[in-house]
Enzyme design. Structure first.
Site, mmCIF file in Angstrom:
data_model
loop_
_atom_site.group_PDB
_atom_site.id
_atom_site.type_symbol
_atom_site.label_atom_id
_atom_site.label_comp_id
_atom_site.label_asym_id
_atom_site.label_seq_id
_atom_site.Cartn_x
_atom_site.Cartn_y
_atom_site.Cartn_z
ATOM 1 N N GLY A 189 28.997 -7.417 14.825
ATOM 2 C CA GLY A 189 29.450 -7.067 16.167
ATOM 3 C C GLY A 189 30.151 -5.726 16.191
ATOM 4 N N THR A 249 29.152 -2.806 17.394
ATOM 5 C CA THR A 249 28.683 -1.811 18.357
ATOM 6 C C THR A 249 29.673 -1.559 19.484
ATOM 7 O OG1 THR A 249 27.470 -3.525 19.568
ATOM 8 C CG2 THR A 249 26.252 -2.302 17.888
ATOM 9 N N SER A 250 30.724 -2.385 19.593
ATOM 10 C CA SER A 250 31.718 -2.183 20.653
ATOM 11 C C SER A 250 33.025 -2.861 20.263
ATOM 12 C CB SER A 250 31.211 -2.764 21.985
ATOM 13 O OG SER A 250 31.082 -4.177 21.878
ATOM 14 N N ILE A 274 36.534 -4.336 19.090
ATOM 15 C CA ILE A 274 37.245 -4.374 17.809
ATOM 16 C C ILE A 274 36.303 -4.078 16.650
ATOM 17 C CG2 ILE A 274 38.455 -5.923 16.202
ATOM 18 C CD1 ILE A 274 39.685 -7.270 18.695
ATOM 19 N N GLY A 275 35.062 -4.567 16.732
ATOM 20 C CA GLY A 275 34.104 -4.324 15.656
ATOM 21 C C GLY A 275 33.809 -2.852 15.451
ATOM 22 N N SER A 290 40.893 -16.296 16.858
ATOM 23 C CA SER A 290 41.660 -16.200 18.094
ATOM 24 C C SER A 290 42.770 -17.238 18.088
ATOM 25 C CB SER A 290 40.736 -16.448 19.286
ATOM 26 O OG SER A 290 41.465 -16.791 20.439
ATOM 27 N N TYR A 325 34.477 -22.156 23.772
ATOM 28 C CA TYR A 325 34.898 -20.945 23.058
ATOM 29 C C TYR A 325 35.971 -21.290 22.029
ATOM 30 C CZ TYR A 325 36.916 -16.370 22.051
ATOM 31 O OH TYR A 325 37.389 -15.253 21.397
#
Length: 282
Positions: free
Chosen positions: A15, A17-18, A20-21, A160, A185
């Site tokens: 992940g 590409t945007s 935090i990653g 989280s 989630y």
């Protein structure tokens, strides 16, 4: 204390590409690490590596785009094979990719509730398949600790604080009977946090704080920058940061996770469930 040089380290960030990653990939690369930048598609991964070169001045030779759509487990398997072939020694795996559960109950082509698969099952499968590249098995790990050196492979699960509100529905993990997007989630985050205590790899989980990312709406509050959240992830990638398998961090503080995340029985039960749901046989 200045940040240590990571030029000998190879790190895969899912992940990337945007959010935090992307910031985690940037900060690792700025400190010299070779970073495998994961995107859902090859085009997404390439765009992220191009952006890192253009905006952060990263040497393109430090970056390698890898792709897999986590809603398709066969793509996760294919990516793992490519990573092991190209990078037989992987120092760190950052399991960061995540989605908010949708309003309506949604199953992937593999038959899993989508948040459970993208946030946990795909990472479980990826970690298991990358184990040969990551590991120093437990006996060697203990020996390395005795000698005071870093044993290499570690996994950082970006979790989280919402995992504390969750329960794993063992009889209905896909939540077909009673669906709530927040509960789905939270279940995926609890599973990811429990997985950090799996003895097969050295792993920790971290809540990077509520950050200004696509998932902020789940917290219904303002957040810090993704770069600030990423710094807590990067710290755990650094071999200078000593970690204990299964530890949970709230930003930069080690705290106790939800009770379920420390129970051996739960760890074993989750591993068995994940093996069934991913078709992976350990």
């Amino acid at each position: 204390m200045s940040a240590s040089d990571l030029s000998s380290r190879t790190v895969l960030v899912t992940g990337a590409t945007s959010g935090i990653g992307f910031e985690t990939a940037r900060q690792l690369a700025e400190r010299g690490a070779t970073v495998l930048v994961h995107g859902r598609t090859a085009e997404d991964a390439q765009a992220a590596t191009d952006k890192l070169v253009a905006t952060a001045g990263i040497d393109a030779g430090q970056l390698c785009g890898v792709a897999a759509d986590f809603t398709r487990l066969e793509e996760v398997e294919a990516m793992a094979r490519r990573v092991v072939a190209g990078h037989p020694h992987l120092d760190v795996l950052v399991n960061n990719a995540g989605i908010a559960a949708p309003e309506r109950h949604t199953l992937t082509a593999d038959g899993n509730e989508i948040a459970l698969q993208v946030n946990f099952l795909a990472h479980y499968l990826l970690t298991c398949l990358l184990e040969p590249a990551l590991t120093m098995g437990s006996p060697l790990l203990e020996r390395s600790r005795e000698l005071g050196d870093d044993p290499g492979g570690r996994v950082v699960n970006v979790s989280s604080s919402l995992h504390r509100t969750a329960s794993i529905q063992w009889s209905d993990p896909q939540r077909a009977r009673r669906y709530s997007r927040l509960a789905a989630y939270a279940q995926s985050q609890l599973a990811l946090t429990v997985f950090a205590a799996d003895p097969r790899v050295t792993a920790v989980s971290v809540h990077p704080g509520a950050c200004e990312t696509d998932l902020l709406s789940l917290y219904a509050m303002s957040g810090v920058s993704a770069a600030e959240g990423a710094a807590h992830v990067v710290r755990l990638c650094d071999p200078a940061t000593e970690i204990v398998n299964g530890a949970y961090y709230d930003r930069d503080q080690r705290v106790e996770p939800a009770q379920a995340a420390t129970e051996d029985r739960t760890v074993k039960r989750l591993s068995k469930l994940a093996d069934q749901l991913t078709g992976h046989h350990t």
